[in-house]
Design a protein around this motif. Structure first.
Motif, PDB file in Angstrom:
ATOM      1  N   GLN A 502      -5.809 -17.667 -38.716  1.00 25.29           N
ATOM      2  CA  GLN A 502      -6.855 -18.353 -39.489  1.00 25.29           C
ATOM      3  C   GLN A 502      -7.628 -19.343 -38.618  1.00 25.29           C
ATOM      4  N   ASN A 503      -6.901 -20.164 -37.819  1.00 25.37           N
ATOM      5  CA  ASN A 503      -7.572 -21.174 -36.982  1.00 25.37           C
ATOM      6  C   ASN A 503      -8.364 -20.513 -35.858  1.00 25.37           C
ATOM      7  N   ALA A 504      -7.788 -19.435 -35.246  1.00 27.75           N
ATOM      8  CA  ALA A 504      -8.497 -18.734 -34.166  1.00 27.75           C
ATOM      9  C   ALA A 504      -9.792 -18.126 -34.671  1.00 27.75           C
ATOM     10  N   VAL A 505      -9.759 -17.542 -35.872  1.00 32.43           N
ATOM     11  CA  VAL A 505     -10.969 -16.969 -36.457  1.00 32.43           C
ATOM     12  C   VAL A 505     -12.014 -18.047 -36.662  1.00 32.43           C
ATOM     13  N   ALA A 506     -11.579 -19.199 -37.172  1.00 34.54           N
ATOM     14  CA  ALA A 506     -12.525 -20.294 -37.411  1.00 34.54           C
ATOM     15  C   ALA A 506     -13.128 -20.781 -36.096  1.00 34.54           C
ATOM     16  N   LYS A 508     -13.451 -19.066 -33.291  1.00 35.16           N
ATOM     17  CA  LYS A 508     -14.331 -18.031 -32.772  1.00 35.16           C
ATOM     18  C   LYS A 508     -15.666 -18.039 -33.515  1.00 35.16           C
ATOM     19  N   GLN A 509     -15.624 -18.273 -34.814  1.00 31.36           N
ATOM     20  CA  GLN A 509     -16.871 -18.332 -35.582  1.00 31.36           C
ATOM     21  C   GLN A 509     -17.730 -19.509 -35.147  1.00 31.36           C
ATOM     22  N   ARG A 510     -17.075 -20.646 -34.797  1.00 25.52           N
ATOM     23  CA  ARG A 510     -17.841 -21.793 -34.295  1.00 25.52           C
ATOM     24  C   ARG A 510     -18.479 -21.477 -32.929  1.00 25.52           C
ATOM     25  N   GLU A 511     -17.698 -20.795 -32.051  1.00 28.65           N
ATOM     26  CA  GLU A 511     -18.243 -20.445 -30.726  1.00 28.65           C
ATOM     27  C   GLU A 511     -19.453 -19.534 -30.868  1.00 28.65           C
ATOM     28  N   ILE A 512     -19.333 -18.532 -31.748  1.00 29.63           N
ATOM     29  CA  ILE A 512     -20.459 -17.616 -31.967  1.00 29.63           C
ATOM     30  C   ILE A 512     -21.673 -18.391 -32.446  1.00 29.63           C
ATOM     31  N   GLY A 513     -21.438 -19.335 -33.345  1.00 33.63           N
ATOM     32  CA  GLY A 513     -22.556 -20.132 -33.839  1.00 33.63           C
ATOM     33  C   GLY A 513     -23.193 -20.961 -32.752  1.00 33.63           C
ATOM     34  N   ASN A 514     -22.333 -21.543 -31.866  1.00 33.97           N
ATOM     35  CA  ASN A 514     -22.874 -22.355 -30.778  1.00 33.97           C
ATOM     36  C   ASN A 514     -23.667 -21.494 -29.800  1.00 33.97           C
ATOM     37  N   ALA A 515     -23.137 -20.284 -29.497  1.00 40.41           N
ATOM     38  CA  ALA A 515     -23.831 -19.383 -28.566  1.00 40.41           C
ATOM     39  C   ALA A 515     -25.178 -18.970 -29.141  1.00 40.41           C
ATOM     40  N   ILE A 545     -30.145 -16.010 -20.443  1.00 43.24           N
ATOM     41  CA  ILE A 545     -30.169 -15.507 -21.836  1.00 43.24           C
ATOM     42  C   ILE A 545     -29.341 -14.244 -21.950  1.00 43.24           C
ATOM     43  N   GLY A 546     -29.469 -13.366 -20.911  1.00 44.92           N
ATOM     44  CA  GLY A 546     -28.667 -12.139 -20.933  1.00 44.92           C
ATOM     45  C   GLY A 546     -27.182 -12.445 -20.934  1.00 44.92           C
ATOM     46  N   ASN A 547     -26.799 -13.421 -20.061  1.00 46.88           N
ATOM     47  CA  ASN A 547     -25.380 -13.814 -20.035  1.00 46.88           C
ATOM     48  C   ASN A 547     -24.923 -14.343 -21.396  1.00 46.88           C
ATOM     49  N   LEU A 548     -25.765 -15.209 -22.027  1.00 50.96           N
ATOM     50  CA  LEU A 548     -25.420 -15.780 -23.345  1.00 50.96           C
ATOM     51  C   LEU A 548     -25.296 -14.687 -24.399  1.00 50.96           C
ATOM     52  N   GLN A 549     -26.218 -13.716 -24.329  1.00 54.98           N
ATOM     53  CA  GLN A 549     -26.171 -12.636 -25.305  1.00 54.98           C
ATOM     54  C   GLN A 549     -24.920 -11.786 -25.135  1.00 54.98           C
ATOM     55  N   GLY A 550     -24.541 -11.564 -23.875  1.00 61.39           N
ATOM     56  CA  GLY A 550     -23.315 -10.822 -23.625  1.00 61.39           C
ATOM     57  C   GLY A 550     -22.102 -11.584 -24.136  1.00 61.39           C
ATOM     58  N   HIS A 551     -22.125 -12.922 -23.869  1.00 64.70           N
ATOM     59  CA  HIS A 551     -21.021 -13.750 -24.347  1.00 64.70           C
ATOM     60  C   HIS A 551     -20.942 -13.703 -25.883  1.00 64.70           C
ATOM     61  N   HIS A 552     -22.102 -13.741 -26.515  1.00 63.77           N
ATOM     62  CA  HIS A 552     -22.160 -13.701 -27.991  1.00 63.77           C
ATOM     63  C   HIS A 552     -21.583 -12.378 -28.501  1.00 63.77           C
ATOM     64  N   ALA A 553     -21.940 -11.288 -27.810  1.00 64.09           N
ATOM     65  CA  ALA A 553     -21.441  -9.974 -28.238  1.00 64.09           C
ATOM     66  C   ALA A 553     -19.932  -9.897 -28.084  1.00 64.09           C
ATOM     67  N   ARG A 554     -19.431 -10.456 -26.916  1.00 70.67           N
ATOM     68  CA  ARG A 554     -17.974 -10.446 -26.735  1.00 70.67           C
ATOM     69  C   ARG A 554     -17.265 -11.251 -27.834  1.00 70.67           C
ATOM     70  N   LEU A 555     -17.879 -12.411 -28.164  1.00 68.90           N
ATOM     71  CA  LEU A 555     -17.285 -13.257 -29.223  1.00 68.90           C
ATOM     72  C   LEU A 555     -17.236 -12.514 -30.564  1.00 68.90           C
ATOM     73  N   VAL A 556     -18.319 -11.802 -30.887  1.00 65.97           N
ATOM     74  CA  VAL A 556     -18.356 -11.047 -32.153  1.00 65.97           C
ATOM     75  C   VAL A 556     -17.289  -9.968 -32.150  1.00 65.97           C
ATOM     76  N   GLY A 557     -17.121  -9.289 -30.993  1.00 66.38           N
ATOM     77  CA  GLY A 557     -16.081  -8.270 -30.902  1.00 66.38           C
ATOM     78  C   GLY A 557     -14.697  -8.866 -31.074  1.00 66.38           C
ATOM     79  N   GLU A 558     -14.475 -10.020 -30.411  1.00 66.43           N
ATOM     80  CA  GLU A 558     -13.174 -10.682 -30.538  1.00 66.43           C
ATOM     81  C   GLU A 558     -12.899 -11.086 -32.002  1.00 66.43           C
ATOM     82  N   LEU A 559     -13.970 -11.538 -32.685  1.00 66.23           N
ATOM     83  CA  LEU A 559     -13.806 -11.942 -34.084  1.00 66.23           C
ATOM     84  C   LEU A 559     -13.409 -10.741 -34.942  1.00 66.23           C
ATOM     85  N   GLN A 560     -14.044  -9.610 -34.645  1.00 66.59           N
ATOM     86  CA  GLN A 560     -13.721  -8.402 -35.419  1.00 66.59           C
ATOM     87  C   GLN A 560     -12.269  -8.003 -35.216  1.00 66.59           C
ATOM     88  N   VAL A 561     -11.784  -8.170 -33.978  1.00 64.68           N
ATOM     89  CA  VAL A 561     -10.375  -7.870 -33.715  1.00 64.68           C
ATOM     90  C   VAL A 561      -9.477  -8.798 -34.520  1.00 64.68           C
TER      91      VAL A 561
END
Length: 628
Positions: A502-506, A508-515, A545-561
């Motif tokens: 639960q805490n890890a998901v929360a 990760k959601q904050r990181e995605i929002g910050n990215a 921007i490309g790096n940030l977008q990649g980081h955002h995509a990785r974060l979304v994938g991690e959240l889905q996991v």
């Protein structure tokens, strides 16, 4: 898996007596509502109407108003009274005559009610005086026979109130009672309590508006205080008003409620004895003249409450449907034995009195003889009014020298004669009544024993149904557990995993929002064609921007996991909730339905047993009274 069978054996063993509603009883309902409260063991023959008509010739009637303000009505004769109408007790006696079926008596009470303020008065003539001449004061009464204090003050009393109540029950003019109570409530707002000439407001119901001291008339002192002549007396008078409020469905105002209920609660607290016992003891402490007569009128009032005509409806043909479990409900809630005991206590104080004999002994041969002995014979001629020794209602006297026929005004005989004829029960009906009530007592106990046996079977059936329902529910629970054991195990594992994540998901959601916010803040500069430094800067920004977008995509994938266990848990929960074994669940449903039916059967039989017991007790009460 247990194979369930339906448990209907106990239902087949039960033979329920059908419960008939009051609407199904028709003529039987009318009969049960008019059962006599008085003995019918030895009923005398009818008093001839010709003799009662002869007794009327001994009575006096105040003439009708020439202006149509009132009809003629029965009254005492008085030499010095206006038009010889000694009528200031007329409402009481006219109420009794009305109860016995004399129309002139009903008219006398009807015309005694105010036309504006709907109080009742002692007579129609006095009502007119109060609404007209009394408003002019003493000057309107120059005639010695029309004294202001006599005509215009103390214009009612609780005694007169009983006459009104008899009239209301007999004529069913319930609105007249409602209007009267509202008027009593309104007048009561101005009641005062006085001592040594000083008065303070004391809101309390009063039966008349002009109840002050006048001439030689002075209110009675109670503990040094006076209030007025016609204040409503708690305990003594208020039970009658409570009875009438129930009968007419009248809601009391605050003053009447206080007068009726508060004193009774105090008495119940100080003397916690049943009302029926208290009523039986009351006549023992009353004076044997008019107070005892008023108590007899109260007994008559309660006899009429259920049966205003005091006559027995014809005996229906056929058998009474549901008689064993409806009789106690359909008859009056009044205890006939207690009411008869009250009547007998009155008679014991004045055994000569034909009215009291009629209430206590019923229309017996001895009662008829007493009436005939105390009333004029057909060959007796009425005495001239001015030569008669008195004009009294003899049933309220305790003096032996006031019992002779010459002392009466004729109306006392008309009343008791008409009442006697109303209360008579013909011999064929009497025999049928006694036979019916005897069967209702269930002397052999056959009906009650059968019902108690059926109840025992039903209780045994209920126990079996409870066991089967419990077994069915347990079987369903076992099958469910076995079928879903692995899923339940995995569900619990996932629940634990989801709780940890639960805490890890929360986070990760904050990181995605910050990215996402950081990407939004990055903006590409606009460069001219030959501005190489700007173009270099633009490349660096595009790379960031490309790096940030990649980081955002990785974060979304991690959240889905991280969310996969939660989704799996949700799917498992749905699968578990959707589990179904239709066969077992249908068996459980049937077992629970059988259990509900068994409970209903037991409850129905318990109610029937209670009803039969109540019927037996009620039938015995009536038989005790009827057999004297």
């Amino acid at each position: 898996m247990i194979r369930l069978s339906f448990y209907f054996i106990f239902l087949q063993a039960i033979c329920l007596v059908p419960i008939a509603s009051a609407s199904d009883l028709g003529d039987w309902n009318k009969l049960l509502n008019t059962l006599p409260y008085w003995p019918i063991k030895s009923v005398g023959s009818k008093i001839p109407q010709a003799l009662i008509d002869h007794w009327k010739t001994f009575g006096f009637q105040c003439p009708a108003s020439q202006t149509g303000n009132w009809s003629s009505y029965p009254s005492k004769w008085g030499k010095n009274w206006p038009q010889n109408c000694d009528d200031l007790d007329s409402t009481m006696f006219n109420g009794l005559l009305c109860a016995a079926g004399l129309e002139e008596g009903c008219n006398g009470v009807r015309d005694a009610q105010g036309t504006k303020l709907r109080l009742f008065y002692r007579s129609p003539r006095q009502r007119w005086n109060v609404e007209n001449d009394c408003l002019k004061g003493n000057s309107a009464f120059p005639d010695p026979g029309r004294n202001f204090c006599t005509e215009c003050t103390s214009t009612f009393s609780p005694d007169m109130g009983l006459g009104v109540m008899l009239y209301v029950i007999k004529t069913q003019r319930k609105e007249a009672f409602h209007q009267w109570i509202d008027a009593i409530e309104a007048v009561g707002a101005t009641t005062t309590l006085c001592k040594d000439g000083a008065c303070t407001p004391f809101p309390w119901p009063r039966l008349c508006s002009a109840d002050y001291q006048c001439g030689s008339k002075k209110p009675t002192k109670v503990l040094g205080y006076t209030s007025g002549f016609c204040i409503l007396t708690p305990i003594k008078d208020t039970p009658d008003y409570e009875l009438m409020a129930r009968y007419t469905k009248k809601q009391f105002g605050p003053l009447m409620s206080k007068a009726v209920h508060a004193p009774k609660q105090i008495v119940d607290l100080l003397a916690p004895i049943p009302d029926s016992v208290r009523d039986g003891l009351l006549p023992l402490g009353l004076r044997p003249n008019f107070p005892l007569h008023l108590e007899a009128v109260r007994v008559l009032l309660r006899m009429m409450e259920r049966n205003p005509e005091l006559t027995l409806e014809r005996f229906p043909s056929g058998s009474l449907p549901g008689l064993t479990d409806n009789f106690a409900d359909l008859t009056s809630s009044e205890n006939p034995a207690a009411l008869n005991l009250r009547a007998r206590a009155i008679l014991n104080r004045q055994a000569w009195n034909p009215f009291y004999q009629l209430l206590a002994n019923g229309p017996a041969k001895s009662t008829r003889s007493s009436i005939i002995d105390h009333c004029p014979a057909l060959n007796d001629a009425p005495l001239k009014a001015e030569t008669r020794p008195a004009w009294i209602w003899r049933w309220e006297t305790d003096k032996k020298n006031e019992r002779p026929t010459a002392m009466g005004g004729g109306w006392d005989c008309v009343f008791v004669g008409l009442l006697y004829n109303k209360m008579r029960v013909e011999e064929d009906v009497r025999k049928k009544l006694l036979s019916l009530l005897d069967s209702l007592t269930d002397p052999s106990g056959q009906i009650l024993n059968r019902l108690q046996s059926d109840l025992g079977k039903a209780v045994a059936g209920l126990a079996a149904a409870e066991a089967l329902a419990g077994a069915a529910t347990e079987e369903v629970a076992k099958a469910r557990k076995a079928a879903l054991e692995e899923k339940e195990k995995r569900r619990k594992e996932l629940e634990a995993e989801v709780n940890k994540l639960q805490n890890a998901v929360a986070d990760k959601q904050r990181e995605i929002g910050n990215a996402a916010a950081e990407i939004a803040r990055k903006s590409l500069p606009r460069c001219h064609k030959y501005d190489y430094p700007c173009k270099e800067l633009r490349k660096r920004v595009e790379k960031a921007i490309g790096n940030l977008q990649g980081h955002h995509a990785r974060l979304v994938g991690e959240l889905q996991v991280l969310q996969r266990p939660h989704q799996e848990l949700h799917q498992l929960t749905l699968q578990i909730e959707a589990w179904s074994d239709k066969k077992l669940q249908q068996a459980e449903k049937s077992a629970l339905s059988n259990l509900a039916q068994a409970k209903s059967a037991v409850e129905a039989l318990r109610i029937q047993v209670d009803r039969v017991r109540a019927t037996r007790a009620k039938a015995k009460e009536y038989l005790k009274v009827w057999n004297g």
